[in-house]
Scaffold this motif. Structure first.
Motif, mmCIF file in Angstrom:
data_model
loop_
_atom_site.group_PDB
_atom_site.id
_atom_site.type_symbol
_atom_site.label_atom_id
_atom_site.label_comp_id
_atom_site.label_asym_id
_atom_site.label_seq_id
_atom_site.Cartn_x
_atom_site.Cartn_y
_atom_site.Cartn_z
ATOM 1 N N THR A 166 -52.794 -52.588 -29.834
ATOM 2 C CA THR A 166 -52.733 -53.316 -28.605
ATOM 3 C C THR A 166 -54.650 -54.197 -28.191
ATOM 4 O O THR A 166 -55.749 -53.258 -28.794
ATOM 5 C CB THR A 166 -54.002 -52.021 -27.702
ATOM 6 O OG1 THR A 166 -51.685 -51.453 -27.827
ATOM 7 C CG2 THR A 166 -53.564 -52.600 -25.961
ATOM 8 N N HIS A 167 -54.843 -55.352 -28.002
ATOM 9 C CA HIS A 167 -55.868 -55.618 -27.909
ATOM 10 C C HIS A 167 -56.001 -56.331 -26.744
ATOM 11 O O HIS A 167 -55.114 -56.310 -25.515
ATOM 12 C CB HIS A 167 -56.195 -56.987 -28.719
ATOM 13 C CG HIS A 167 -55.273 -58.232 -28.766
ATOM 14 N ND1 HIS A 167 -54.263 -58.766 -30.103
ATOM 15 C CD2 HIS A 167 -55.023 -58.979 -27.706
ATOM 16 C CE1 HIS A 167 -53.465 -60.050 -29.070
ATOM 17 N NE2 HIS A 167 -54.018 -59.676 -28.089
ATOM 18 N N ASN B 64 -58.108 -62.173 -33.615
ATOM 19 C CA ASN B 64 -56.235 -62.183 -32.963
ATOM 20 C C ASN B 64 -55.087 -62.913 -33.327
ATOM 21 O O ASN B 64 -54.102 -62.393 -34.052
ATOM 22 C CB ASN B 64 -56.614 -62.640 -31.818
ATOM 23 C CG ASN B 64 -57.234 -62.054 -30.680
ATOM 24 O OD1 ASN B 64 -57.770 -60.167 -30.710
ATOM 25 N ND2 ASN B 64 -57.940 -62.212 -29.785
ATOM 26 N N PHE B 65 -55.299 -63.580 -34.547
ATOM 27 C CA PHE B 65 -54.219 -64.325 -34.375
ATOM 28 C C PHE B 65 -53.752 -63.946 -35.899
ATOM 29 O O PHE B 65 -52.919 -63.731 -36.065
ATOM 30 C CB PHE B 65 -54.933 -66.489 -35.334
ATOM 31 C CG PHE B 65 -53.765 -66.806 -36.001
ATOM 32 C CD1 PHE B 65 -52.862 -67.677 -35.135
ATOM 33 C CD2 PHE B 65 -54.135 -66.882 -37.302
ATOM 34 C CE1 PHE B 65 -52.235 -67.750 -35.777
ATOM 35 C CE2 PHE B 65 -53.163 -67.746 -37.900
ATOM 36 C CZ PHE B 65 -51.900 -68.379 -37.641
ATOM 37 N N CYS C 243 -57.340 -56.922 -41.365
ATOM 38 C CA CYS C 243 -56.872 -58.388 -41.044
ATOM 39 C C CYS C 243 -58.273 -59.411 -41.714
ATOM 40 O O CYS C 243 -59.534 -58.740 -40.636
ATOM 41 C CB CYS C 243 -56.721 -58.585 -40.103
ATOM 42 S SG CYS C 243 -55.829 -58.268 -38.820
ATOM 43 N N SER D 122 -48.128 -52.229 -35.507
ATOM 44 C CA SER D 122 -48.224 -52.712 -33.665
ATOM 45 C C SER D 122 -49.557 -51.835 -33.312
ATOM 46 O O SER D 122 -50.709 -51.083 -34.209
ATOM 47 C CB SER D 122 -47.439 -51.674 -32.918
ATOM 48 O OG SER D 122 -45.977 -52.036 -33.781
ATOM 49 N N PHE E 251 -54.078 -60.568 -35.945
ATOM 50 C CA PHE E 251 -53.495 -59.659 -35.966
ATOM 51 C C PHE E 251 -52.164 -59.715 -35.165
ATOM 52 O O PHE E 251 -50.786 -58.526 -35.624
ATOM 53 C CB PHE E 251 -54.541 -58.751 -34.751
ATOM 54 C CG PHE E 251 -55.519 -57.929 -34.082
ATOM 55 C CD1 PHE E 251 -56.063 -57.997 -35.560
ATOM 56 C CD2 PHE E 251 -56.136 -58.498 -33.666
ATOM 57 C CE1 PHE E 251 -57.651 -57.524 -36.112
ATOM 58 C CE2 PHE E 251 -58.311 -57.460 -33.857
ATOM 59 C CZ PHE E 251 -58.456 -57.561 -34.658
ATOM 60 N N ASP E 252 -51.709 -60.555 -34.220
ATOM 61 C CA ASP E 252 -50.333 -61.343 -34.371
ATOM 62 C C ASP E 252 -49.512 -61.267 -35.340
ATOM 63 O O ASP E 252 -48.220 -61.382 -35.549
ATOM 64 C CB ASP E 252 -50.602 -62.583 -33.968
ATOM 65 C CG ASP E 252 -51.201 -62.522 -31.980
ATOM 66 O OD1 ASP E 252 -51.300 -61.094 -31.532
ATOM 67 O OD2 ASP E 252 -51.749 -64.040 -31.340
ATOM 68 N N HIS E 253 -50.013 -61.253 -36.577
ATOM 69 C CA HIS E 253 -49.523 -61.850 -37.585
ATOM 70 C C HIS E 253 -48.916 -60.397 -38.082
ATOM 71 O O HIS E 253 -48.170 -59.991 -39.133
ATOM 72 C CB HIS E 253 -49.607 -62.772 -38.685
ATOM 73 C CG HIS E 253 -49.099 -64.164 -38.267
ATOM 74 N ND1 HIS E 253 -50.371 -64.400 -37.153
ATOM 75 C CD2 HIS E 253 -48.544 -64.881 -38.299
ATOM 76 C CE1 HIS E 253 -49.362 -65.566 -37.322
ATOM 77 N NE2 HIS E 253 -48.881 -65.902 -37.559
#
Length: 82
Positions: A81-82, A70-71, A9, A79, A73-75
């Motif tokens: 963990t944050h 984080n945006f 990312c 998998s 990571f969400d895509h």
């Protein structure tokens, strides 16, 4: 094996020269490269969309670097963990 193993990312804005080098440095081992662009005007989108390993996402940068990451990571397909 299902899905990618490594997601990279990257958050960027108007750094196309550095972005090209960053992508090149990970594309040999990353299964996917997610680039979140904060609103570039320098060809960032064209560069990212030209690479089949890359996913281009636009999210206006509001000064919160963690939110950009984080945006991304969400895509990611992998998998985490944050």
């Amino acid at each position: 094996m299902n899905g990618p193993l490594i997601s990279t990312c990257i958050a960027t804005q108007n750094n196309v020269a550095y972005l090209q080098r960053a992508i090149a440095s990970v594309e040999c081992f990353a299964d996917e490269i997610i680039v979140v662009d904060g609103g570039s005007t320098d060809g960032t989108e064209t560069l990212v969309r030209s690479n089949p390993k890359c996913l281009y996402l636009h999210r206006p940068f509001d000064g919160n670097f963690a939110a950009q990451k984080n945006f991304a990571f969400d895509h990611a397909s992998v998998s985490y963990t944050h």
